[in-house]
Design an enzyme around this catalytic site. Sequence first.
Site, PDB file in Angstrom:
ATOM      1  N   TYR A  96       1.857   2.066  -3.498  1.00  0.00           N
ATOM      2  CA  TYR A  96       0.878   2.792  -4.163  1.00  0.00           C
ATOM      3  C   TYR A  96       0.923   4.230  -3.740  1.00  0.00           C
ATOM      4  CZ  TYR A  96      -3.698   3.346  -6.199  1.00  0.00           C
ATOM      5  OH  TYR A  96      -4.766   3.875  -6.782  1.00  0.00           O
ATOM      6  N   SER A 120     -34.984  -7.336 -18.590  1.00  0.00           N
ATOM      7  CA  SER A 120     -35.190  -7.898 -17.220  1.00  0.00           C
ATOM      8  C   SER A 120     -35.183  -9.667 -17.581  1.00  0.00           C
ATOM      9  CB  SER A 120     -36.340  -7.342 -16.704  1.00  0.00           C
ATOM     10  OG  SER A 120     -36.430  -8.298 -15.472  1.00  0.00           O
ATOM     11  N   LEU A 121     -35.428 -10.392 -16.623  1.00  0.00           N
ATOM     12  CA  LEU A 121     -35.431 -11.768 -16.746  1.00  0.00           C
ATOM     13  C   LEU A 121     -36.692 -12.280 -16.273  1.00  0.00           C
ATOM     14  CD1 LEU A 121     -31.856 -12.472 -15.464  1.00  0.00           C
ATOM     15  CD2 LEU A 121     -32.592 -13.246 -17.608  1.00  0.00           C
ATOM     16  N   LYS A 168     -28.115 -18.763 -19.812  1.00  0.00           N
ATOM     17  CA  LYS A 168     -28.488 -18.088 -20.956  1.00  0.00           C
ATOM     18  C   LYS A 168     -27.957 -19.047 -22.097  1.00  0.00           C
ATOM     19  CE  LYS A 168     -26.867 -13.879 -18.868  1.00  0.00           C
ATOM     20  NZ  LYS A 168     -25.755 -12.862 -18.759  1.00  0.00           N
ATOM     21  N   LYS A 180     -34.792 -18.780  -9.600  1.00  0.00           N
ATOM     22  CA  LYS A 180     -34.402 -18.064  -8.333  1.00  0.00           C
ATOM     23  C   LYS A 180     -34.364 -19.096  -6.955  1.00  0.00           C
ATOM     24  CE  LYS A 180     -35.663 -14.162  -7.918  1.00  0.00           C
ATOM     25  NZ  LYS A 180     -35.200 -12.805  -8.284  1.00  0.00           N
ATOM     26  N   LYS A 238     -26.634 -15.197 -10.015  1.00  0.00           N
ATOM     27  CA  LYS A 238     -27.228 -14.020 -10.329  1.00  0.00           C
ATOM     28  C   LYS A 238     -27.098 -13.371  -9.051  1.00  0.00           C
ATOM     29  CE  LYS A 238     -31.931 -12.166 -11.541  1.00  0.00           C
ATOM     30  NZ  LYS A 238     -32.010 -11.231 -10.519  1.00  0.00           N
ATOM     31  N   ASP A 287       0.770  -1.309  -0.029  1.00  0.00           N
ATOM     32  CA  ASP A 287      -0.091   0.039  -0.054  1.00  0.00           C
ATOM     33  C   ASP A 287       0.819   1.198   0.086  1.00  0.00           C
ATOM     34  OD1 ASP A 287      -2.705  -1.092   2.057  1.00  0.00           O
ATOM     35  OD2 ASP A 287      -1.834  -1.905   0.331  1.00  0.00           O
ATOM     36  N   GLU A 311     -24.672 -18.369 -14.949  1.00  0.00           N
ATOM     37  CA  GLU A 311     -24.205 -17.455 -14.189  1.00  0.00           C
ATOM     38  C   GLU A 311     -24.510 -17.373 -12.782  1.00  0.00           C
ATOM     39  OE1 GLU A 311     -24.241 -13.820 -16.564  1.00  0.00           O
ATOM     40  OE2 GLU A 311     -23.198 -14.906 -18.061  1.00  0.00           O
ATOM     41  N   ARG A 340     -30.515   0.998 -14.847  1.00  0.00           N
ATOM     42  CA  ARG A 340     -31.142   0.503 -15.841  1.00  0.00           C
ATOM     43  C   ARG A 340     -32.666   1.332 -16.278  1.00  0.00           C
ATOM     44  NH1 ARG A 340     -35.046  -3.957 -16.821  1.00  0.00           N
ATOM     45  NH2 ARG A 340     -35.614  -4.195 -14.879  1.00  0.00           N
TER      46      ARG A 340
HETATM   47  N1  LIG Z   1     -28.016 -10.028 -11.689  1.00  0.00           N
HETATM   48  C1  LIG Z   1     -27.149 -10.729 -12.703  1.00  0.00           C
HETATM   49  O1  LIG Z   1     -26.283 -11.524 -11.958  1.00  0.00           O
HETATM   50  C2  LIG Z   1     -27.495 -10.933 -14.156  1.00  0.00           C
HETATM   51  C3  LIG Z   1     -26.659 -11.604 -14.923  1.00  0.00           C
HETATM   52  N2  LIG Z   1     -25.700 -12.435 -14.680  1.00  0.00           N
HETATM   53  N3  LIG Z   1     -26.826 -11.663 -16.506  1.00  0.00           N
HETATM   54  C4  LIG Z   1     -27.936 -10.785 -16.867  1.00  0.00           C
HETATM   55  O2  LIG Z   1     -28.066 -10.994 -18.169  1.00  0.00           O
HETATM   56  C5  LIG Z   1     -28.914  -9.889 -18.818  1.00  0.00           C
HETATM   57  C6  LIG Z   1     -28.628  -9.790 -20.111  1.00  0.00           C
HETATM   58  C7  LIG Z   1     -29.956  -9.650 -20.892  1.00  0.00           C
HETATM   59  C8  LIG Z   1     -30.968 -10.091 -20.126  1.00  0.00           C
HETATM   60  C9  LIG Z   1     -30.512 -10.225 -18.609  1.00  0.00           C
HETATM   61  N4  LIG Z   1     -28.711 -10.021 -15.949  1.00  0.00           N
HETATM   62  C10 LIG Z   1     -28.622 -10.055 -14.669  1.00  0.00           C
HETATM   63  O3  LIG Z   1     -29.315  -9.210 -13.826  1.00  0.00           O
HETATM   64  C11 LIG Z   1     -30.691  -8.731 -14.388  1.00  0.00           C
HETATM   65  C12 LIG Z   1     -30.294  -7.487 -15.104  1.00  0.00           C
HETATM   66  C13 LIG Z   1     -31.768  -6.783 -15.057  1.00  0.00           C
HETATM   67  C14 LIG Z   1     -32.344  -7.440 -14.034  1.00  0.00           C
HETATM   68  C15 LIG Z   1     -31.536  -8.618 -13.462  1.00  0.00           C
HETATM   69  O4  LIG Z   1     -30.815  -8.156 -12.275  1.00  0.00           O
END
Ligand SMILES: NC(=O)c1c(N)nc(OC2CCCC2)nc1O[C@@H]1CCC[C@@H]1O
Length: 330
Positions: A39, A85-86, A290, A314, A118, A36, A116, A139
Amino acid sequence: MTKREEQEKVRLAEIKKQLAELSYQYYTLDAPTVSDYEYDMLYRELETLEKKYPQWVTPDSPTQRIGSKISGTFAKYTHDRPMLSLGDVFSDEEVREFDARVRQELPGERVAYVVELKIDGLAVNLIYEKGRFVRGVTRGDGHVGEDITHNVRTIRTVPLHISDLSDHVEIRGEVYMPIPAFRALNEQRSADELEPFANPRNAAAGSLRQQDPQVAAERKLSFFAYALGGTSDWRPESQEALLQTLRNLHFPVNREYRTFTDIQDVIAYIHTWDTRRDTLSYATDGMVIKVNSFAQQQMLGNTVKIPRWAIAYKFPPEQARTKVLQIRVG
Ligand SMILES: NC(=O)c1c(N)nc(OC2CCCC2)nc1O[C@@H]1CCC[C@@H]1O
């Protein structure tokens, strides 16, 4: 310009480059290669040079992460490509139904999925022009978000410049507050007789809505990149390739993503996180599945709000699980 000024200008550029690299190692890789002290010495040398030559201060200098307060409301910004959104699913059966629908709509195609974590934070759009970070936007409703650049630039894991010099690059990801920072913040708020934040997501949202970037900077926010917006001349083939590109550009990318071709393996991987996620230093509320190929994502398309090529599985909410555990223990 005198010889000396010439040398100092070179030195200034050199230090900025070094500090950006050291900051990436410390905050993003969690693997510092200098103390540190070293830096801090470099940082102080930069501050001295910038004080001597204010005309050489650039917005992407590490000394410029905390700018001045903004007054009034946040400016609005229209994303050049909607931030989707998802759709949520809550069972293995629904995950299998998603897979069946995808394969039905892609007859004869080999399908792979990227899974991935979430991250339970706030989706944000980062805009870079000619390699420089120029804007951070929430967003919002998916089309129009709020300009929170002054706060996003305080996030140490958000690079202030990238090596890709395209005219317009939009990187999407999640801003989150690590759980240790969340706990410390709530302890402080209780000590100050302030209302504690209910969860890290609310704490991150509240921090990004501050007028004063000094406050946001103290909230220790972080970021994981996971998607592209309307980016001028990038054409990644797949989600996997995109995540690797983002890592190469020094964006923080969550390492727990995996690629599978069989939905059963996707489901098995999801369940390895049922309890393991409690050991993570950040809040998660599920897993994102995805379709890996961008060409296949294109073929599947999107509805108005959500992609047809991705879903969020979820996890059951905390209290439900705790109750189950109590019954089992009791
Ligand atoms: N919260 C997350 O970790 C996450 C993720 N790992 N990947 C995506 O891909 C997007 C790309 C297009 C549709 C969803 N979205 C995420 O979060 C969404 C974004 C909007 C609502 C959720 O938080």
